[in-house]
Design a protein around this motif. Structure first.
Motif, PDB file in Angstrom:
ATOM      1  N   LEU A  63       0.420  12.934   2.494  1.00 32.62           N
ATOM      2  CA  LEU A  63       1.877  12.870   2.299  1.00 32.62           C
ATOM      3  C   LEU A  63       2.173  11.727   1.338  1.00 32.62           C
ATOM      4  N   ASP A  64       2.309  12.069   0.077  1.00 29.17           N
ATOM      5  CA  ASP A  64       2.286  11.070  -0.993  1.00 29.17           C
ATOM      6  C   ASP A  64       3.250  11.469  -2.108  1.00 29.17           C
ATOM      7  N   PRO A  65       4.576  11.438  -1.831  1.00 28.79           N
ATOM      8  CA  PRO A  65       5.509  11.848  -2.881  1.00 28.79           C
ATOM      9  C   PRO A  65       5.484  10.939  -4.104  1.00 28.79           C
ATOM     10  N   PHE A  66       4.963   9.737  -3.900  1.00 29.51           N
ATOM     11  CA  PHE A  66       4.892   8.804  -5.026  1.00 29.51           C
ATOM     12  C   PHE A  66       3.632   9.019  -5.871  1.00 29.51           C
ATOM     13  N   LEU A  67       2.763   9.885  -5.386  1.00 27.84           N
ATOM     14  CA  LEU A  67       1.490  10.159  -6.062  1.00 27.84           C
ATOM     15  C   LEU A  67       0.761   8.852  -6.362  1.00 27.84           C
ATOM     16  N   ARG A  68       0.658   8.026  -5.325  1.00 28.12           N
ATOM     17  CA  ARG A  68       0.026   6.711  -5.484  1.00 28.12           C
ATOM     18  C   ARG A  68      -1.489   6.775  -5.373  1.00 28.12           C
TER      19      ARG A  68
END
Lengths: 134, 516
Positions: free
Chosen positions: B108-113
């Motif tokens: 779960l990584d909407p920031f695409l970190r």
């Protein structure tokens, strides 16, 4: 807290004066400069729009930008949030260092952890950024 | 040119020990893995060091306990600079790839970190040419949503198939409790996707493609990582008819009367019964809105049937990869290791999914090592306890590379005599979770035919609770002997052993950065 509401708090002690930190984190147009994963940030009145690394565009409403308390609050207004409140406080510890606290309250709860987790990473990045700049 | 033994590590996700024919399974037909076991070493007591994905997978990669590598629960990313057996092999001249499910970093990584999520956009070669020792990562998870390669491939080539998968998360981003199939079982859905487009065959296809890109003389380490049979149970519908759920016997570990289930659960620490009743959700991995007490016998049958179909598809996909390896002329020089990251409750105790429940359903894993035929392996069965943290040292031994000091396991024993001589006596497993104010902490040792779990203080535990099972007399772990005065000496002996062998703790503790 309710079953579907989450509250996550992260903090970082940074060896820089509070006013210097506030100059960066208290400027809502500059969040992408210290928050990894935010690649775009624009402000129009009290509406801020951020773009994430995944291409997600999140509209936000700026609620508090208080220079005297060094507090910034905002609310993500995207439909995936039933509720959101982000609060960034910069506390002067009186010894030339500061405590930056980033609180995320959200419903659904999972989003508090998603944003709060990224915020914890952002505070680490902020510390490295500012302490490295000495 | 002399080449070294090549290594194919095959992992599945959330697969029980008893789902393989060679382990006595009666539902799924698994002739490929069974044949590997016939020609190699089958382990009867292989345990994970954590019964959840990210910590367990990090153990496979690092050869370290979760306390040491630091991924203490799902959502804690393995640091980019964590030790990696793939990096050890790469430095020794091996070419290394990971195809399928990695999950060293949160999804779960909407920031695409996280690099593994970001890689889906940029290709299969990581920035800088290598990530965790792998020169090639081609990634998938349990469905068509998200940034990984499989999701992008499906959306590009078969967009009409995307909507057929079960929706893993609900509108609140929690694990979905919605039921489907014939019985309304949670995380079950009818998926009309063509078999060849489902992620199991995709993982095999992409593995073959990477192997085909190698030179004949290359030494290689390939981690082929199937996302199944982890829920959701939505295999290609055309394959579901292989096993009629109506014909599936109820698992031995499923007490058929509610009163019996409740009696067994009430003898265990509180969180077991609390979860069963829907009064406590202690971890993210099971659907928060699902109440296990509502699980019906037909739902248990349907989940087991679909799970078995997924196991069969994996077995057949592995067979295709092994056939291609043989065609390349590598057949005699490839070590194959087949295992999984943790198990699945699958009806035991009236429960599904996974969580802080240290019983065989989640801890006893399938593990088969078929050494390269050129090495002259002697088929064997090992009953002594081993762990997934022994895999990384095993790969070093296969490659003829010195085992780094940071690895905490040992090369797997070749038979029980070897295991005895090298004192494989115990295996440790730990669980830690802290989620929205609820924390649970378990420490487990399996030794001498006993499994003992001590509970640390947490939300519903005061630190005095525990579980003790006699694996020979009680193979289903239904009789908790923790408070049995007649077993007090065994309990104290195992407790002492457990605390004497706790691994070093990474300091400072890594932060949870996402739910999963």
């Amino acid at each position: 807290m309710t079953a579907d509401r989450g509250s996550v708090r992260v903090e970082s002690r940074i060896a820089r004066p509070a006013d210097e930190i506030w100059a960066l984190v208290g400027d809502p147009t500059r969040q992408h400069e210290w928050f990894p994963g935010i690649v775009g940030c624009t402000v129009d009145g009290d509406v801020r729009t951020i773009t994430t690394g995944a291409g997600l565009v999140l509209p936000e409403r700026l609620l508090t930008v208080d220079r005297l308390q060094r507090r910034l609050q905002y609310r993500v207004t995207a439909p995936m949030f039933r509720e959101h409140l982000g609060t960034i406080d910069v506390h002067d510890l009186g010894d030339g260092t500061s405590l930056v606290v980033y609180a995320t309250d959200a419903e659904p709860a999972v989003m508090a952890l998603v944003i709060g987790g990224a915020a914890g990473n952002a505070l680490e990045h902020l510390r490295d950024l500012l302490e490295g700049a000495r | 040119m002399t080449t070294r033994r090549k290594i194919l590590l095959v992992t599945t996700d959330q697969q029980r020990y008893d789902t393989l024919g060679c382990n006595g399974g009666i539902l799924a037909r698994t002739p490929v893995v069974d044949a590997l076991a016939d020609g190699g070493i089958r382990y009867e007591r292989a345990h994970p060091q954590a019964a959840v994905c990210m910590p367990s997978r990090s153990t496979i990669l690092t050869g370290q306990h979760p306390a040491t590598h630091g991924v203490w629960m799902n959502g804690v990313p393995l640091p980019d600079d964590a030790p990696s057996v793939a990096e050890v092999l790469r430095r020794a001249g091996y070419r290394a790839a990971l195809v399928g499910k990695s999950h060293f970093e949160p999804y779960l990584d909407p920031f695409l970190r996280f690099p593994e999520n970001a890689l889906g956009r940029t290709g299969t070669t990581p920035a800088g040419g290598v990530h965790r020792g792998f020169e090639h990562l081609e990634l998938a998870t349990h469905g068509p949503v998200g940034p990984l390669h499989y999701a992008r491939w499906l959306a590009e080539h078969h967009p009409e198939s995307v909507g057929g998968f079960y929706r893993v998360l609900d509108a609140s981003m929690r694990v979905n409790a919605e039921g489907g199939g014939d019985t309304g079982a949670p995380q079950v859905a009818v998926n009309p996707i063509e078999r060849g487009w489902y992620h199991t065959d995709w993982v095999a296809d992409r593995t073959i493609a990477w192997l085909d890109s190698l030179g004949s003389d290359d030494d290689w380490f390939c981690w082929m990582s199937f996302p199944d049979p982890h829920h959701p149970w939505d295999p290609p519908q055309a394959e579901v008819g292989r096993i009629d759920w109506r014909d599936v016997p109820l698992p031995a570990g499923y007490p058929q009367s509610a009163a019996e289930r409740e009696r067994i659960l009430d003898a265990k620490p509180r969180h077991w019964r609390l979860w069963y009743d829907g009064a406590l959700v202690s971890n993210y991995e099971a659907p928060a809105a699902w109440v296990p007490a509502t699980l019906t016998t037909d739902q248990v049958r349907e989940v087991n049937a679909r799970n078995a179909v997924e196991c069969e598809l994996i077995d057949e996909a592995l067979g295709r990869v092994l056939a291609r390896i043989a065609e390349r002329g590598w057949g005699d020089d490839v070590d194959v290791v087949f295992t999984t990251d943790h198990g699945e409750l699958q009806g035991d105790f009236g429960l599904l999914f996974k969580g802080p429940y240290h019983v065989d359903a989640l801890m006893r894993l399938p593990l088969v090592w078929r050494p390269a035929p050129s090495s002259g392996p002697v088929p064997a069965v090992v009953a002594r306890p081993v762990g997934l943290l022994d895999l990384a040292p095993t790969f070093c031994a296969i490659a003829g590379v010195e085992q780094p000091g940071w690895m905490q396991g040992r090369p797997l024993p070749c038979d029980d005599d070897d295991a005895g001589a090298r004192r494989f006596e115990r295996v440790l497993t730990a669980w830690d979770s802290e989620l929205f104010g609820v924390d649970v902490h378990l420490r487990t040792v399996t030794r001498d035919g006993w499994v003992l779990t001590a509970y640390l203080a947490g939300t519903v535990h005061d630190g005095t609770e525990g579980e003790l099972y006699d694996l020979a007399a009680d193979p289903l772990q239904q009789v908790n002997l923790w408070d049995d005065p007649a077993r007090r000496a065994v309990r104290e002996d195992l407790l002492g052993d457990l605390w004497d062998h706790q691994p070093p703790q990474r300091v400072p503790r890594l932060r949870v950065e996402a739910p999963v």
